[in-house]
Design a protein around this motif. Structure first.
Motif, mmCIF file in Angstrom:
data_model
loop_
_atom_site.group_PDB
_atom_site.id
_atom_site.type_symbol
_atom_site.label_atom_id
_atom_site.label_comp_id
_atom_site.label_asym_id
_atom_site.label_seq_id
_atom_site.Cartn_x
_atom_site.Cartn_y
_atom_site.Cartn_z
ATOM 1 N N ILE A 188 0.856 -1.185 0.000
ATOM 2 C CA ILE A 188 0.000 0.000 0.000
ATOM 3 C C ILE A 188 0.893 1.237 0.000
ATOM 4 C CG2 ILE A 188 -1.586 1.357 1.421
ATOM 5 C CD1 ILE A 188 -2.851 -1.317 2.197
ATOM 6 N N TYR A 189 0.765 2.032 -1.039
ATOM 7 C CA TYR A 189 1.491 3.290 -1.124
ATOM 8 C C TYR A 189 0.516 4.418 -0.813
ATOM 9 C CZ TYR A 189 5.281 0.778 -3.446
ATOM 10 O OH TYR A 189 6.297 -0.099 -3.726
ATOM 11 N N PHE A 190 0.918 5.356 0.015
ATOM 12 C CA PHE A 190 0.067 6.520 0.275
ATOM 13 C C PHE A 190 0.960 7.747 0.303
ATOM 14 C CE2 PHE A 190 1.288 7.983 4.482
ATOM 15 C CZ PHE A 190 2.041 6.915 4.939
ATOM 16 N N TYR A 191 0.362 8.896 0.105
ATOM 17 C CA TYR A 191 1.101 10.147 0.296
ATOM 18 C C TYR A 191 0.141 11.314 0.508
ATOM 19 C CZ TYR A 191 4.528 13.899 -0.208
ATOM 20 O OH TYR A 191 5.309 15.011 0.014
ATOM 21 N N LYS A 192 -0.599 11.670 -0.532
ATOM 22 C CA LYS A 192 -1.444 12.860 -0.414
ATOM 23 C C LYS A 192 -2.751 12.510 0.310
ATOM 24 C CE LYS A 192 0.390 15.658 -4.107
ATOM 25 N NZ LYS A 192 1.207 16.464 -3.223
ATOM 26 N N VAL A 193 -3.234 13.460 1.101
ATOM 27 C CA VAL A 193 -4.415 13.240 1.937
ATOM 28 C C VAL A 193 -5.649 12.898 1.103
ATOM 29 C CG1 VAL A 193 -5.984 14.415 3.555
ATOM 30 C CG2 VAL A 193 -3.526 14.700 3.785
ATOM 31 N N ASP A 247 -12.782 5.255 12.799
ATOM 32 C CA ASP A 247 -13.024 5.028 11.367
ATOM 33 C C ASP A 247 -11.711 4.743 10.634
ATOM 34 O OD1 ASP A 247 -12.250 7.669 11.934
ATOM 35 O OD2 ASP A 247 -13.408 8.543 10.286
ATOM 36 N N ILE A 248 -10.693 5.491 10.950
ATOM 37 C CA ILE A 248 -9.409 5.253 10.262
ATOM 38 C C ILE A 248 -8.646 4.095 10.909
ATOM 39 C CG2 ILE A 248 -9.218 7.550 9.205
ATOM 40 C CD1 ILE A 248 -7.155 8.231 11.413
ATOM 41 N N GLN A 249 -8.961 3.817 12.168
ATOM 42 C CA GLN A 249 -8.366 2.623 12.796
ATOM 43 C C GLN A 249 -8.816 1.376 12.013
ATOM 44 O OE1 GLN A 249 -9.554 0.168 16.564
ATOM 45 N NE2 GLN A 249 -8.453 1.972 17.298
ATOM 46 N N ALA A 250 -10.102 1.375 11.608
ATOM 47 C CA ALA A 250 -10.628 0.237 10.840
ATOM 48 C C ALA A 250 -9.915 0.124 9.482
ATOM 49 C CB ALA A 250 -12.137 0.397 10.649
ATOM 50 N N ILE A 251 -9.605 1.268 8.895
ATOM 51 C CA ILE A 251 -8.893 1.246 7.594
ATOM 52 C C ILE A 251 -7.488 0.667 7.799
ATOM 53 C CG2 ILE A 251 -7.945 2.690 5.739
ATOM 54 C CD1 ILE A 251 -10.381 4.576 6.175
ATOM 55 N N GLY A 254 -5.110 8.189 2.178
ATOM 56 C CA GLY A 254 -4.626 9.514 2.596
ATOM 57 C C GLY A 254 -4.729 9.722 4.101
ATOM 58 N N CYS A 255 -5.593 8.948 4.760
ATOM 59 C CA CYS A 255 -5.712 9.083 6.228
ATOM 60 C C CYS A 255 -4.452 8.595 6.933
ATOM 61 C CB CYS A 255 -6.939 8.339 6.744
ATOM 62 S SG CYS A 255 -6.898 6.569 6.414
ATOM 63 N N PHE A 293 -4.589 6.889 15.782
ATOM 64 C CA PHE A 293 -5.360 5.700 15.388
ATOM 65 C C PHE A 293 -6.125 5.076 16.557
ATOM 66 C CE2 PHE A 293 -2.681 6.318 11.739
ATOM 67 C CZ PHE A 293 -3.579 6.084 10.702
ATOM 68 N N LEU A 294 -5.811 5.454 17.791
ATOM 69 C CA LEU A 294 -6.638 5.025 18.923
ATOM 70 C C LEU A 294 -7.841 5.947 19.074
ATOM 71 C CD1 LEU A 294 -3.931 4.175 21.642
ATOM 72 C CD2 LEU A 294 -5.426 2.558 20.441
ATOM 73 N N THR A 295 -7.701 7.182 18.618
ATOM 74 C CA THR A 295 -8.755 8.192 18.783
ATOM 75 C C THR A 295 -9.841 8.067 17.719
ATOM 76 O OG1 THR A 295 -7.075 9.709 19.645
ATOM 77 C CG2 THR A 295 -9.170 10.696 18.955
#
Ligand SMILES: Nc1nc(O)c(N)c(N[C@@H]2O[C@H](COP(=O)(O)O)[C@@H](O)[C@H]2O)n1
Length: 155
Positions: A3-8, A99-103, A13-14, A94-96
């Motif tokens: 998985i490559y990510f960079y821009k939001v 939704d993004i923790q699930a991702i 992006g998250c 990611f604890l807070t």
């Protein structure tokens, strides 16, 4: 698969430190992980007013610009502490935000890489030979959260 990510505003992006997911640490709210990270360059320096300026920066790009101002001197131990500071912030993020923790958990055991064309420390750099510390940190945070959730289930 990697998985490559960079821009939001692009896929995953998250995972970027610039994503609009605030964190609370030691009673203070930080609009993004980037604000937190950049401000911590200046803890203990003579003129700490820059910390508040960074925390109040309207965007993470502004926070990064202030934190990278070459006319300012960062704390002398920054290179030794920056990984730990970033990890605290990324874990809190990611604890807070569940939704993004699930991702993040949904990426299972896939390799995660910050596809920065310029950053060979936090990202993989233009030729993808960089150290990818942010990607590695996200994988380690994923592992820690998985462990915490399993512990909770079994207790
Ligand atoms: N979106 C984005 N833009 C940049 O220009 C970047 N360098 C990054 N990478 C992030 O920058 C932070 C490191 O900053 P310093 O070079 O230590 O000041 C860190 O959050 C990288 O993930 N991202």
């Amino acid at each position: 698969m990697t998985i490559y990510f960079y821009k939001v505003d692009e896929p995953y992006g998250c995972f970027s430190n610039f994503s609009p997911h605030g964190i609370r640490r030691k009673g203070l709210h930080w609009p993004t992980v980037e604000h937190y990270y950049q401000a911590h360059k200046f803890i203990g320096v003579e003129d700490e007013s820059i910390i508040t300026q960074i925390r109040n920066a309207p965007t993470p790009d502004e926070a990064a610009k202030l934190g990278r101002d070459p006319s300012r001197t960062v704390r002398s131990n920054w290179d030794w502490v920056k990984l730990g500071i970033m990890r605290e912030a990324v874990l809190t993020k990611f604890l807070t935000h569940l939704d993004i923790q699930a991702i993040l958990l949904g990426t299972e055991d896939l390799t995660i890489v910050e596809d920065s064309p310029t950053d060979y420390f936090w990202g993989c750099g233009e030729d993808r030979t960089g150290q990818n510390h942010l990607g590695q940190m996200l994988m380690s945070v994923r592992e820690e959260i998985r462990g915490r959730l399993q512990e909770k289930e079994s207790s």
